[in-house]
Write a protein that holds these residues in place. Structure first.
Motif, mmCIF file in Angstrom:
data_model
loop_
_atom_site.group_PDB
_atom_site.id
_atom_site.type_symbol
_atom_site.label_atom_id
_atom_site.label_comp_id
_atom_site.label_asym_id
_atom_site.label_seq_id
_atom_site.Cartn_x
_atom_site.Cartn_y
_atom_site.Cartn_z
ATOM 1 N N LEU A 329 -30.518 35.084 7.493
ATOM 2 C CA LEU A 329 -29.289 35.778 7.124
ATOM 3 C C LEU A 329 -28.171 34.767 6.885
ATOM 4 O O LEU A 329 -28.095 33.740 7.559
ATOM 5 N N VAL A 330 -27.271 35.071 5.950
ATOM 6 C CA VAL A 330 -26.115 34.215 5.666
ATOM 7 C C VAL A 330 -24.892 35.107 5.480
ATOM 8 O O VAL A 330 -25.006 36.290 5.159
ATOM 9 N N ASP A 331 -23.707 34.513 5.710
ATOM 10 C CA ASP A 331 -22.477 35.267 5.458
ATOM 11 C C ASP A 331 -21.375 34.323 5.009
ATOM 12 O O ASP A 331 -21.596 33.130 4.789
ATOM 13 N N LYS A 332 -20.144 34.856 4.872
ATOM 14 C CA LYS A 332 -19.019 34.100 4.332
ATOM 15 C C LYS A 332 -18.631 32.902 5.189
ATOM 16 O O LYS A 332 -17.963 31.989 4.704
ATOM 17 N N SER A 333 -18.996 32.911 6.457
ATOM 18 C CA SER A 333 -18.605 31.814 7.345
ATOM 19 C C SER A 333 -19.330 30.514 7.029
ATOM 20 O O SER A 333 -19.009 29.472 7.589
ATOM 21 N N GLY A 334 -20.324 30.572 6.134
ATOM 22 C CA GLY A 334 -21.059 29.373 5.754
ATOM 23 C C GLY A 334 -22.220 29.041 6.660
ATOM 24 O O GLY A 334 -22.821 27.975 6.547
ATOM 25 N N PHE A 335 -22.561 29.958 7.566
ATOM 26 C CA PHE A 335 -23.671 29.732 8.485
ATOM 27 C C PHE A 335 -24.863 30.606 8.114
ATOM 28 O O PHE A 335 -24.712 31.671 7.496
ATOM 29 N N SER A 336 -26.042 30.137 8.503
ATOM 30 C CA SER A 336 -27.260 30.936 8.396
ATOM 31 C C SER A 336 -27.857 31.075 9.781
ATOM 32 O O SER A 336 -27.625 30.237 10.657
ATOM 33 N N VAL A 337 -28.630 32.141 9.992
ATOM 34 C CA VAL A 337 -29.241 32.373 11.301
ATOM 35 C C VAL A 337 -30.554 33.114 11.103
ATOM 36 O O VAL A 337 -30.719 33.879 10.142
ATOM 37 N N GLY A 369 -33.902 26.995 19.417
ATOM 38 C CA GLY A 369 -33.631 26.148 18.256
ATOM 39 C C GLY A 369 -32.249 26.354 17.699
ATOM 40 O O GLY A 369 -32.031 26.275 16.495
ATOM 41 N N GLY A 370 -31.276 26.627 18.574
ATOM 42 C CA GLY A 370 -29.934 26.980 18.139
ATOM 43 C C GLY A 370 -29.756 28.479 18.259
ATOM 44 O O GLY A 370 -30.633 29.194 18.743
ATOM 45 N N ARG A 371 -28.623 28.984 17.854
ATOM 46 C CA ARG A 371 -28.390 30.412 17.956
ATOM 47 C C ARG A 371 -29.336 31.189 17.040
ATOM 48 O O ARG A 371 -29.546 30.832 15.881
ATOM 49 N N SER A 372 -29.929 32.248 17.589
ATOM 50 C CA SER A 372 -30.819 33.118 16.830
ATOM 51 C C SER A 372 -30.545 34.546 17.251
ATOM 52 O O SER A 372 -29.826 34.802 18.226
ATOM 53 N N LEU A 373 -31.094 35.501 16.520
ATOM 54 C CA LEU A 373 -30.905 36.923 16.808
ATOM 55 C C LEU A 373 -32.255 37.609 16.861
ATOM 56 O O LEU A 373 -33.219 37.170 16.224
ATOM 57 N N GLY A 374 -32.319 38.701 17.608
ATOM 58 C CA GLY A 374 -33.563 39.466 17.694
ATOM 59 C C GLY A 374 -33.281 40.947 17.837
ATOM 60 O O GLY A 374 -32.333 41.350 18.512
ATOM 61 N N MET A 375 -34.093 41.754 17.175
ATOM 62 C CA MET A 375 -33.988 43.208 17.323
ATOM 63 C C MET A 375 -34.595 43.613 18.661
ATOM 64 O O MET A 375 -35.639 43.097 19.069
ATOM 65 N N ILE A 376 -33.940 44.548 19.358
ATOM 66 C CA ILE A 376 -34.470 45.134 20.587
ATOM 67 C C ILE A 376 -34.586 46.635 20.388
ATOM 68 O O ILE A 376 -34.269 47.155 19.320
ATOM 69 N N ALA A 377 -35.055 47.348 21.418
ATOM 70 C CA ALA A 377 -35.340 48.774 21.273
ATOM 71 C C ALA A 377 -34.126 49.573 20.832
ATOM 72 O O ALA A 377 -34.242 50.537 20.071
ATOM 73 N N GLN A 407 -25.011 26.249 6.732
ATOM 74 C CA GLN A 407 -25.255 25.433 7.914
ATOM 75 C C GLN A 407 -25.913 26.285 8.990
ATOM 76 O O GLN A 407 -25.507 27.419 9.230
ATOM 77 N N SER A 408 -26.935 25.753 9.637
ATOM 78 C CA SER A 408 -27.626 26.468 10.705
ATOM 79 C C SER A 408 -27.024 26.124 12.056
ATOM 80 O O SER A 408 -26.476 25.037 12.250
ATOM 81 N N HIS A 409 -27.130 27.058 12.982
ATOM 82 C CA HIS A 409 -26.733 26.775 14.358
ATOM 83 C C HIS A 409 -27.781 25.862 14.990
ATOM 84 O O HIS A 409 -28.976 26.115 14.898
ATOM 85 N N THR A 410 -27.314 24.814 15.649
ATOM 86 C CA THR A 410 -28.230 23.936 16.362
ATOM 87 C C THR A 410 -28.257 24.340 17.818
ATOM 88 O O THR A 410 -27.595 25.276 18.223
ATOM 89 N N SER A 411 -29.061 23.618 18.607
ATOM 90 C CA SER A 411 -29.205 23.954 20.020
ATOM 91 C C SER A 411 -27.853 24.008 20.683
ATOM 92 O O SER A 411 -26.995 23.169 20.439
ATOM 93 N N SER A 412 -27.678 25.023 21.536
ATOM 94 C CA SER A 412 -26.379 25.257 22.146
ATOM 95 C C SER A 412 -25.974 24.094 23.012
ATOM 96 O O SER A 412 -26.746 23.558 23.768
#
Length: 615
Positions: A329-337, A369-377, A407-412
């Motif tokens: 996913l990407v948005d206006k902030s210039g980041f991908s996740v 591997g940096g910030r990521s997202l996941g679907m839950i129930a 730009q991707s999020h790297t490890s926190s």
């Protein structure tokens, strides 16, 4: 200005029957005689937030009511005060522990008076002309029976008391006779569970009305019966469920209570869907994910840049095989996740178009591997929603966003000199020598890393083994096998790998030099190219590859570093891994220097100069 109150309307509201829809949804001009904050409990009902009791007058009589919490802001900002003239546009009438509870759901402020209009008297409930109405059977109710087959569910015909449903925000465990009118905004899969008491099935849904949302769960036979009858986006009358305290561990719905749908629960589809919201979002940008805690939930809206095929992994805890699919996913902030879909949702996912806008509600934040997202129930996903944020994102991507290098999020990272997590901190930048001395004081028994911020120039990049062949799904290393590439983790064969950076490079500042290690996001920032592109140049033209390495040197960056003790060939050492790398923003750097000059430290030179001039 004089106002004409609707004399007699308080008496009619107090004695109304549940079927008088026009009375509850009509407009009535009344005067506020008093407002009182009643806290989180009133009339035997525990409420999730502060509430206000309001006394309304029609000039002849007055009655008490509760103000819906979405109107609290009017009181807090003092728009709604004593003697204010209002037009009440919607009311809700409920019975709690055999007491009538009037809730003001919507009102409009007409003006302000200096004193009370008329000589209104209190309505004596003991002389009320109307008795509390006995519940009537609603039309086409779905009554969940204690049977094993959903085919036994028979609709029962009765007239539903429309206009007298209960607001979700007013539900509590102390009520039994309630009906809500709400939209299903999320519906989970019908899942199997196993615990010490046995095995079974369950699913949950999220109901929403204009006052809030609440989670409902059904188990076993009831779950099998109700699951095919509830659909996302549709509106239902729901009654005879059991209200309990919410188990926050399993839900991200903002409500202190939840509903259990048992065998006597009644659900009727409602075709009157006006005044009910769809999904309420509170979006954060992908750049802001760095500031959110691991395991927290959030809402995001983004462009689908790409997505992987479905793969299978085996859970370490349950030893069960699960299907997964990763979206970028990407948005206006210039980041991908990366966002991960699981189970049937991963299998059934199909984009509506190329690069659709997708809104996610209640996805979980991870740090793999940096910030990521996941679907839950309890998460919800909607493609191309008809909301302003979606239209703005679509216009941005179609006009210029598709050409952006994300730009991707790297490890926190963490609080520098500490063991937490965070981002680059300009105020705590340390020279390389000072950082090295602090890192060498890390005890050998310490397993947690220490984080630092520094600024340095890249002096040399090791050209050997600058990238490794990786699986496009799990990013693990793949092995060449007879012209193809084998991923043992995903148990599949690839026609070609996706290369990922694994860099070692020397940096320098005025105090010394150090070796840093960085991964894929670091390489993409340093070279401005993907690892696949760099490997293609290396294999095609060694001279051009060496020139590329040389051009990447002698540039300054801000680094967030993760320092940790490591043992290699019985040699104990400190490894400095790059968690974030940021090219210098010279406007930002100049602003920081100007701010520093205004501090007492920055004024020292001016004071010395003025003292010299005095002599």
């Amino acid at each position: 200005m004089g106002y004409q109150l609707d004399t007699g309307i308080c008496h009619r509201i107090h004695n109304a029957t549940p079927n008088e829809d026009k009375l509850f949804s009509g407009s009535h001009t009344l005067q506020v005689l008093s407002l009182k904050k009643v806290g989180k409990q009133t009339e035997g009902v525990n409420l999730p937030s502060d509430r206000y009791r309001i006394v309304l007058s029609d000039g002849a009589q007055f009655l008490q009511a509760m103000l819906a919490t979405q109107l609290n802001e009017m009181v807090v900002e003092k728009h709604l005060t004593r003697f204010t003239i209002v037009c009440v546009e919607r009311l809700s009438c409920n019975y709690v522990q055999e007491k009538r509870l009037i809730i003001v759901m919507a009102l409009r402020i007409l003006g302000q008076e200096d004193k009370k209009i008329g000589e209104p008297v209190s309505i004596d409930a003991s002389t009320s002309e109307a008795m509390t109405p006995a519940p009537e059977k609603p039309a086409q109710k779905l009554v969940v029976p204690p049977s094993t087959s959903s085919s036994n569910v028979q609709p029962v015909s009765r007239q539903h008391p429309k206009g007298n449903w209960h607001p979700i925000e007013g539900l509590s465990p102390y009520q039994n006779n309630w009906t809500i009118k709400a939209r299903v905004t999320q519906k989970s899969e019908l899942r199997h569970y196993s615990n010490t008491r046995g095995e079974g099935k369950l699913f949950n849904v999220t109901f929403m009305d204009e006052t809030g949302e609440i989670r409902a769960t059904a188990f076993n036979l009831v779950a099998e019966s109700l699951y095919p009858k509830l659909e996302e986006g549709k509106v239902y009358y729901v009654s005879k469920g059991k209200v309990n305290l919410a188990k926050k561990k399993f839900s991200n719905v903002m409500n202190d209570f939840e509903i259990t749908l048992e065998k006597n629960a009644e659900i009727e589809e409602c075709l009157e869907t006006s005044n009910l919201p769809m999904i309420k979002y509170s979006f954060v940008s992908l750049a802001e994910l760095q500031d959110l805690a691991k395991e927290s939930t959030c809402d995001v809206i983004a462009i689908l840049k790409e997505y992987s095929d479905v793969s299978e992994i085996t859970s370490r805890t349950t030893n069960r095989t699960m299907k997964k699919r990763e979206l970028t996913l990407v948005d206006k902030s210039g980041f991908s996740v990366r966002l991960t879909l699981w189970g049937t949702q991963a299998e059934n996912f199909r984009p509506d178009e190329q690069n659709p806008v997708i809104a996610f509600k209640g996805v979980k934040v991870g740090d793999f591997g940096g910030r990521s997202l996941g679907m839950i129930a309890s998460s919800n996903m909607t493609q191309n929603p008809d909301i302003p944020e979606s239209h703005a994102l679509r216009g941005w991507f179609d006009s210029s966003g598709s050409e952006v290098a994300f730009q991707s999020h790297t490890s926190s990272g963490g609080s520098f000199g500490g063991t937490g997590g965070g981002g680059f901190n300009r105020s705590e930048i340390k020279p390389l020598l000072e950082m090295k001395l602090e890192a060498n004081r890390i005890p050998e028994s310490e397993e947690k890393p220490v984080y630092f911020s520094t600024r340095a120039v890249i002096m040399h990049i090791r050209g050997e083994n600058i990238a490794y062949p990786a699986c496009e799904t799990c990013n693990k290393k793949v092995v060449e096998d007879g012209g193809s590439w084998r991923c043992d983790k995903c148990d599949k064969t690839l026609s070609s790998p996706t290369y990922r950076y694994i860099m070692s490079f020397v940096v320098s500042d005025h105090t010394g030099q150090l070796w840093f290690q960085g991964f894929n996001e670091v390489g993409e920032t340093v070279f401005g190219k993907t690892a696949n592109e760099v490997i293609e140049i290396r294999d095609r033209d060694e001279a051009q590859y060496n020139l590329l390495l040389a051009k990447a040197c002698c540039k300054s960056y801000n680094f967030l570093l993760r320092a940790k003790r490591d043992s290699f060939n019985d040699n104990n050492r400190i490894r400095y891994g790059v968690s974030r790398i940021l090219p210098l923003n010279y406007k930002e750097e100049c602003d920081a220097l100007l701010t520093l000059m205004d501090t007492p430290w920055g004024q020292q030179g001016l004071k010395l100069e003025s003292n010299d001039m005095a002599y």
